[in-house]
Every structure is written in structure tokens, then in C-alpha cells.
Design a protein around this motif. Structure first.
Motif, PDB file in Angstrom:
ATOM      1  N   PHE A 140       0.799  -1.220   0.000  1.00  0.00           N
ATOM      2  CA  PHE A 140       0.000   0.000   0.000  1.00  0.00           C
ATOM      3  C   PHE A 140       0.831   1.269   0.000  1.00  0.00           C
ATOM      4  O   PHE A 140       0.392   2.287  -0.512  1.00  0.00           O
ATOM      5  N   TYR A 141       2.027   1.223   0.537  1.00  0.00           N
ATOM      6  CA  TYR A 141       2.870   2.409   0.445  1.00  0.00           C
ATOM      7  C   TYR A 141       3.563   2.489  -0.901  1.00  0.00           C
ATOM      8  O   TYR A 141       3.965   3.568  -1.324  1.00  0.00           O
ATOM      9  N   ALA A 142       3.694   1.385  -1.611  1.00  0.00           N
ATOM     10  CA  ALA A 142       4.217   1.421  -2.980  1.00  0.00           C
ATOM     11  C   ALA A 142       3.239   2.184  -3.863  1.00  0.00           C
ATOM     12  O   ALA A 142       3.637   2.982  -4.708  1.00  0.00           O
ATOM     13  N   VAL A 143       1.933   1.953  -3.654  1.00  0.00           N
ATOM     14  CA  VAL A 143       0.906   2.676  -4.401  1.00  0.00           C
ATOM     15  C   VAL A 143       0.988   4.163  -4.066  1.00  0.00           C
ATOM     16  O   VAL A 143       0.953   5.015  -4.951  1.00  0.00           O
ATOM     17  N   ALA A 144       1.146   4.482  -2.770  1.00  0.00           N
ATOM     18  CA  ALA A 144       1.246   5.880  -2.358  1.00  0.00           C
ATOM     19  C   ALA A 144       2.495   6.527  -2.939  1.00  0.00           C
ATOM     20  O   ALA A 144       2.475   7.689  -3.353  1.00  0.00           O
TER      21      ALA A 144
END
Length: 192
Positions: A140-144
Motif C-alpha cells: 500500500f505504500y508502494a501505491v502511495a
């Protein structure tokens, strides 16, 4: 989570394991170069989740399974990627003035206080599986991070279109926004 030998001592102290099981797991760990968690699981003594539940009981936190958890994008924005990765934490929910954070080990009191100050809210912690937490943070932080790169690209395009000059009023307004302040505060705290 604590080191394997310490974990076995904790599980023995909680009467989850017998002395014989501890010895068998230690032998398997040495012979097969495994962690206590995987040795316990492979030997059929305890599942990975049972180990985390017992450890959570020992450190005084609730245990939560995050297999079916669906992250809230607004909560993800409240915690920057560096802090999430450094502390192995992830925001799960916000309710009644508390932000619930998933963690995979006990956070010392200084870290807890620093996080409370940076996030500007009261915090509640639950223990989760370390492997699952790492996957959640990475996913999810890769998406962010990709979204941030897109925004930075858009910003560069706007600056180029305006002849390379930045509008100081826009910059001042942006600097006053809470996420920027939290990021600067977090960077200053990490520098100390």
C-alpha cells in the motif's frame, strides 16, 4: 518479534510449550537453520498465528489478524512511508480520537510518544503477524509512492509551463498544510 531463543523462553513461561518441546524446537532450529516460529509451525506444535497471539499476550497487546483487512487510503496518508517502514507500523482504523496502528513488536515508550506527537492523535496498538505487516506496508505504500511520483511529475510540468518560476503564494499555502508540517516534524525528529 523477539529473537527465537527469547521467544521460546516466553512461550515456555506462558506454559504454551513444555520443556521437551522447547528442546525439540531448539534442535530443529539448529539443524535446519530456521526461526522458532517456522520450526514450531513445521513441527505442528503451533501455527504462526498462535505464536503471535501468545506473544501479544506476553507484551500486553491485543492480537489482530489482518488477512482480510482493506486499508483506508485516508489513513495511509496520515502516516508517511519512512515512519511506517522504520517502525514497522500501519494505520488500521481511526475511532473516537484514537488511531489504531498495527505493529509486529513492542514499541518503546519514546517511540510511542514520538509517533503520538507526529501523528497528532492518541494511538492504540495491536500486534499483527510480521510477514503480513511487511507485505501490507510494501503493497500500500508502494501505491502511495507511485501517486507521489505522479504528483511530483505534474508539479514539474506546471513549473515548466510557468517559465520555471514558482508562485510564492501557492508555496506558502502548501507549506501551511498539515501533511507538510507532519513530514517536516518527522524529518526533524529522525535527525535528532
Amino acid at each position: 518479534m523477539v529473537e527465537s531463543v527469547e521467544l521460546l523462553k516466553i512461550l515456555r513461561k506462558l506454559d504454551v510449550l513444555t520443556d521437551e518441546q522447547v528442546e525439540a524446537v531448539e534442535t530443529a532450529m539448529q539443524a535446519e537453520e530456521k526461526t522458532a516460529v517456522f520450526a514450531l509451525q513445521d513441527m505442528g506444535i503451533m501455527s504462526e498465528e498462535q505464536v503471535y497471539e501468545a506473544y501479544a499476550q506476553h507484551i500486553g497487546l491485543a492480537y489482530e489478524d489482518i488477512d482480510t483487512y482493506t486499508p483506508d487510503p485516508e489513513l495511509i496518508k496520515r502516516l508517511d512511508i519512512i515512519t511506517a517502514q522504520q517502525n514497522q507500523i500501519f494505520p488500521l482504523s481511526a475511532d473516537n480520537g484514537f488511531l489504531k496502528l498495527a505493529c509486529c513488536d513492542y514499541l518503546d515508550l519514546k517511540t510511542q510518544e514520538d509517533l503520538r506527537h507526529v501523528l497528532e492523535t492518541n494511538l492504540d496498538y495491536v500486534l499483527v503477524n510480521q510477514r503480513k505487516l511487511s507485505a501490507l506496508i510494501d503493497t500500500f505504500y508502494a501505491v502511495a509512492e507511485e501517486n507521489l511520483k505522479d504528483v511530483m511529475g505534474d508539479l514539474e510540468t506546471v513549473v515548466e509551463e510557468e517559465g520555471g518560476e514558482a508562485n510564492l503564494q501557492d508555496e506558502a499555502a502548501a507549506a501551511e498544510q498539515a501533511p507538510v508540517i507532519r513530514l517536516v516534524n518527522m524529518l526533524l525528529m529522525q535527525a535528532l
